[in-house]
Design a protein around this motif. Structure first.
Motif, PDB file in Angstrom:
ATOM      1  N   PHE A 119     -13.724  22.766  -1.327  1.00  0.00           N
ATOM      2  CA  PHE A 119     -13.556  24.112  -1.885  1.00  0.00           C
ATOM      3  C   PHE A 119     -12.519  24.242  -3.004  1.00  0.00           C
ATOM      4  O   PHE A 119     -12.578  25.200  -3.768  1.00  0.00           O
ATOM      5  N   CYS A 120     -11.570  23.328  -3.097  1.00  0.00           N
ATOM      6  CA  CYS A 120     -10.488  23.502  -4.070  1.00  0.00           C
ATOM      7  C   CYS A 120     -10.984  23.233  -5.487  1.00  0.00           C
ATOM      8  O   CYS A 120     -11.622  22.197  -5.731  1.00  0.00           O
ATOM      9  N   PRO A 121     -10.694  24.118  -6.434  1.00  0.00           N
ATOM     10  CA  PRO A 121     -11.182  23.907  -7.800  1.00  0.00           C
ATOM     11  C   PRO A 121     -10.559  22.696  -8.477  1.00  0.00           C
ATOM     12  O   PRO A 121     -11.127  22.156  -9.427  1.00  0.00           O
ATOM     13  N   ARG A 122      -9.412  22.247  -7.987  1.00  0.00           N
ATOM     14  CA  ARG A 122      -8.726  21.119  -8.614  1.00  0.00           C
ATOM     15  C   ARG A 122      -9.005  19.794  -7.921  1.00  0.00           C
ATOM     16  O   ARG A 122      -8.980  18.746  -8.574  1.00  0.00           O
ATOM     17  N   THR A 123      -9.249  19.800  -6.625  1.00  0.00           N
ATOM     18  CA  THR A 123      -9.356  18.533  -5.894  1.00  0.00           C
ATOM     19  C   THR A 123     -10.699  18.344  -5.193  1.00  0.00           C
ATOM     20  O   THR A 123     -10.862  17.381  -4.453  1.00  0.00           O
ATOM     21  N   HIS A 124     -11.659  19.267  -5.390  1.00  0.00           N
ATOM     22  CA  HIS A 124     -12.962  19.070  -4.742  1.00  0.00           C
ATOM     23  C   HIS A 124     -13.618  17.787  -5.256  1.00  0.00           C
ATOM     24  O   HIS A 124     -13.337  17.339  -6.377  1.00  0.00           O
ATOM     25  N   LEU A 125     -14.464  17.195  -4.439  1.00  0.00           N
ATOM     26  CA  LEU A 125     -15.124  15.944  -4.811  1.00  0.00           C
ATOM     27  C   LEU A 125     -16.267  16.265  -5.772  1.00  0.00           C
ATOM     28  O   LEU A 125     -17.334  16.731  -5.362  1.00  0.00           O
ATOM     29  N   THR A 126     -16.029  16.009  -7.041  1.00  0.00           N
ATOM     30  CA  THR A 126     -17.000  16.392  -8.075  1.00  0.00           C
ATOM     31  C   THR A 126     -18.338  15.710  -7.870  1.00  0.00           C
ATOM     32  O   THR A 126     -19.382  16.268  -8.197  1.00  0.00           O
TER      33      THR A 126
END
Length: 772
Positions: free
Chosen positions: A352-359
């Motif tokens: 869910f995190c915009p910076r650390t989500h698994l792209t």
């Protein structure tokens, strides 16, 4: 099997080479690379083409292959047609040739074969163009291959790729068969488990959203895992088990182990935070400092094959063992093996995190189909708000300036940022907390500072205190990145203390971001917890009310929990000093009622310490006191004390902390708890901003900011007492508000037998009768 892959993906997997770089470096290099590409392509001649899309399809006996990609440039030079691959680099161009990075040449050769495959061209020209980032110098490496050479290379490459994918396909077929025949890991179902499993299965099959209120001890982990596995039936499906804390992972992995004993064949990976799993004493991802980052991509594919063919459960210990064997960064290795895993156990952030989500799983165009299981989902409200928030302090700016100066880096940009802080200081006094209009000029100044600092650091080989510098830059980067999301659910706040000034962009409601991730990037989600009271609060702040809900009754006898409320004591902040003696009396009554272990949960360390100060010379009981700086190792030592004791022990802990959830105090480990107060967050400041926001939005401001988050801690604390069918114990709620209509309306169904007492003698008699 049907295969869709990009040319780059194939080249980098099979011919990967080069070092691992930090995420901020990669981000900056990606941005630089895009600009350099565009600048170079802008100088193309008439007739040249850029970003040329190509694709290739073929069918074999057991596969259908579709490959696609974009060629950087197709250049026309007289009768020649040149396939150009452009790469930006920080290396010295003099040491670069066509063999320096094998994946670059492989990518160009694959593109050339696909582009010219339907022509009669016998000689094919390829150009590798390297552009030095700092100097903008260009090195062109021109190569000529025969058509047969390129076709031979293409066939061998695709053969290797198909060989790897066939191994994956064999596993997936084995996995599907094992799931189809998988038996539940326990001989009997607990009451409510079948209902939970049925709801979970139907939700994920229909790509829906489910909220499951399931009491502690029902066996939620086994129920949701088992039923969710039954929905997996196609390639690319990934079951994400998301947890709020590392402790939750242990139970999940143990449950997966039980399922594997029953025949489950599912590759399962545990993703551990980078700092926790790093092999170095102080993390430094510079390949010159970390041997596990050096030449990472050259060593990756053999390591992936090794672990994939020899293991099924990739827990932390297994990941570290194989990472050491192949000399790879364990964190990045766990991410790379997740591509080939069926169950991924990780923190909320990775989805869910915009910076650390698994792209690779959650960005547009991902070939994977995530299914989400969100454990202890009551934690996700505050966690999601934090994910979309950022802050910067004057103290951190000054620290960064000092750290950079120690490395010989002096930036004028610091003064621009500090000027804004000085302006805010003129408007405020220590203790002030204000909401202001978003200051886009200040945000821009921070972004320029970060960009310049990163660029200067990139030019340095040896950086003192690098880990601390990177941490501060990441915090500053989060601040300006989160400003991009700023809307009606955000506030820009300025808070001042005696020693510092804090500026933040705070997300008050992240539900639209969570819902978008679920709707656009997954095939369904199940949120489950024993603490989703009131359910409408969590439904609104997690998925904007879009969902189904199921409530499972407790399988345990209600009379096994003696639930009492002392309604003659106020634990409001203003009354705490006067009520210390009341709390001590209640502790002594409970401790004397039966030898055993007890926990007293306080709303704050301040209140805890007030009570402990009066008890520290008490020799009747052994007191175990939680400290604010407890480590995980110290936490385990405390739990060990509860497992081995003869004398009555009483833990003085804080609500919502490391001892209030994620622990099974089974049997004699815990005989009862006292919950001091309603768990309300500290009044004032930011929490009042939250209150005002939700008052405007839902007309329930105080409840959304204070009542509901506090009550979640109360339910969680009470849930520590009864963990299985044979447990018996006591829970005592201490505060007059617990007798109010508001709280009576919040209580779970299992609390309908609560009894209210006012005097110590009443409490003593209730406890005596219960233990008899």
């Amino acid at each position: 099997m049907e295969i869709k892959a990009s040319v780059r993906e194939i080249a980098e997997l099979l011919f990967g080479s080069g070092d691992l770089a930090g995420e901020e470096y990669l981000r900056r290099r990606a941005e630089e690379g895009i600009l350099i590409h565009k600048e170079h392509q802008s100088r193309y001649l008439a007739g040249d083409e850029k970003e040329v899309h190509v694709s290739y399809q073929e069918e074999g006996e057991d596969y259908r292959l579709f490959i696609s990609g974009r060629i950087d440039g197709v250049l026309k030079r007289g009768k020649k047609t040149i396939i150009e691959e452009i790469k930006s680099t920080t290396r010295d161009l003099n040491i670069i040739d066509e063999e320096t990075v094998p994946a670059h040449l492989a990518q160009a050769k694959l593109y050339a074969f696909i582009y010219f495959r339907n022509t009669k061209k016998r000689k094919i020209d390829i150009r590798l163009t390297y552009i030095q980032v700092q100097t903008k110098e260009i090195k062109r490496i021109d190569l000529v291959y025969s058509r047969s050479e390129l076709e031979d290379f293409f066939r061998k490459t695709i053969g290797l790729y198909l060989e790897w994918l066939r191994k994956i396909a064999v596993h997936e077929e084995t996995r599907n068969k094992s799931i189809a025949g998988l038996a539940f890991p326990f001989p009997e179902y607990r009451e409510g488990q079948r209902e939970l499993m049925g709801a979970c299965y139907r939700t994920l099959m229909n790509k829906g959203i489910l909220y499951a209120i399931a009491p502690t001890g029902i066996g939620k982990t086994a129920a949701v895992l088992y039923s969710s596995l039954k929905t997996i039936h196609q390639a690319g499906q990934k079951l994400f088990y998301l947890t709020a804390k590392n402790l939750g992972k242990k139970i999940v992995l143990e449950t997966v182990g039980l399922l594997m004993e029953k025949g489950l064949q599912a590759k399962t990976v545990e993703i551990t935070a980078k700092d926790r799993i790093c092999f170095l004493e102080e993390r430094d991802c510079d390949p010159e400092k970390c041997p596990y980052a050096e030449n990472y991509y050259s060593k990756l594919f053999p390591a992936l094959q090794d672990i994939f063919l020899n293991e099924n459960l990739y827990d932390r210990e297994t990941i570290t063992a194989y990472a050491k064997k192949h000399r790879l960064c364990p964190f990045e290795f766990s991410l790379d093996i997740s591509n080939y895993s069926d169950i991924i156990v990780c923190d909320y952030n990775y989805a869910f995190c915009p910076r650390t989500h698994l792209t690779r799983f959650f960005d547009e165009g991902s070939p994977y189909i995530p299914l989400l299981l969100v454990d202890e989902a009551h934690n996700l409200v505050s966690r999601s708000q934090d994910m979309y928030s950022g802050e910067i302090t004057k103290g951190a700016v000054l620290s960064l300036r000092k750290l950079l100066r120690e490395n010989g880096i002096k930036l004028k940009q610091f003064q621009e940022v500090l000027n804004y802080f000085e302006e805010y200081e003129k408007e405020t006094n220590p203790g002030d907390f204000f909401v202001r209009e978003l200051n886009e000029e200040f945000v821009g100044a921070v972004e320029r500072l970060v960009s310049l600092a990163e660029r200067k650091l990139g030019e340095k080989k040896d950086v003192k205190n690098k880990a601390e510098i990177v941490r501060i830059l990441l915090d500053f980067s989060r601040f300006y990145k989160m400003s991009d999301f700023f809307d009606e659910d955000y506030v820009y706040t300025v808070g001042r203390t005696e020693k510092n000034l804090r500026i933040a962009v705070n997300c008050l409601d992240a539900s639209k971001f969570l819902l978008r991730t679920i709707k656009e990037r997954t095939a369904g989600a199940v949120f489950f917890s024993a603490t989703l009271y009131p359910i409408r609060y969590y439904q609104q702040l997690l998925t904007q009310g879009e969902d189904l809900c199921i409530r499972i009754d407790s399988p345990f006898k209600q009379e096994n929990l003696k639930l009492l409320a002392v309604d003659s004591v106020s634990t409001r902040y203003r009354d705490r000093k006067q009520t210390v003696s009341n709390i001590i009396n209640i502790i002594r009554v409970l401790g004397r009622s039966k030898a055993g272990n007890y926990i007293v949960f306080f709303p704050s360390y301040e209140y805890l310490n007030l009570v402990h100060e009066e008890l520290k010379n008490d020799s009747e009981f052994d007191f175990i006191v939680q400290k604010q700086d407890f480590t995980q190792d110290e936490r385990e030592q405390v739990i060990g004390l509860f497992q081995n004791s003869e004398k009555t022990q009483i833990g003085l802990f804080v609500m919502g902390g490391m001892f209030s959830e994620g622990i099974d105090y089974i049997g004699d480990m815990l005989s009862g708890v006292i919950v001091v107060g309603t768990g309300l967050p500290a009044f004032g400041g930011f929490n009042n901003v939250v209150r005002d926001h939700f008052e405007r939005k839902f007309s329930r401001g105080f409840d959304f900011a204070y009542t509901y988050p506090g009550f979640a801690k109360v339910v969680q604390a009470v849930g520590r007492v009864i963990r299985n069918e044979s447990d018996r114990g006591v829970a005592i709620l201490v505060d007059d508000r617990f007798a109010s209509r508001k709280y009576l309306g919040l209580y779970p169904k299992e609390w309908s037998h609560i009894r209210f007492v006012s005097e110590p003698e009443e409490l003593k008699k209730e406890l005596e009768d219960f233990w008899k």
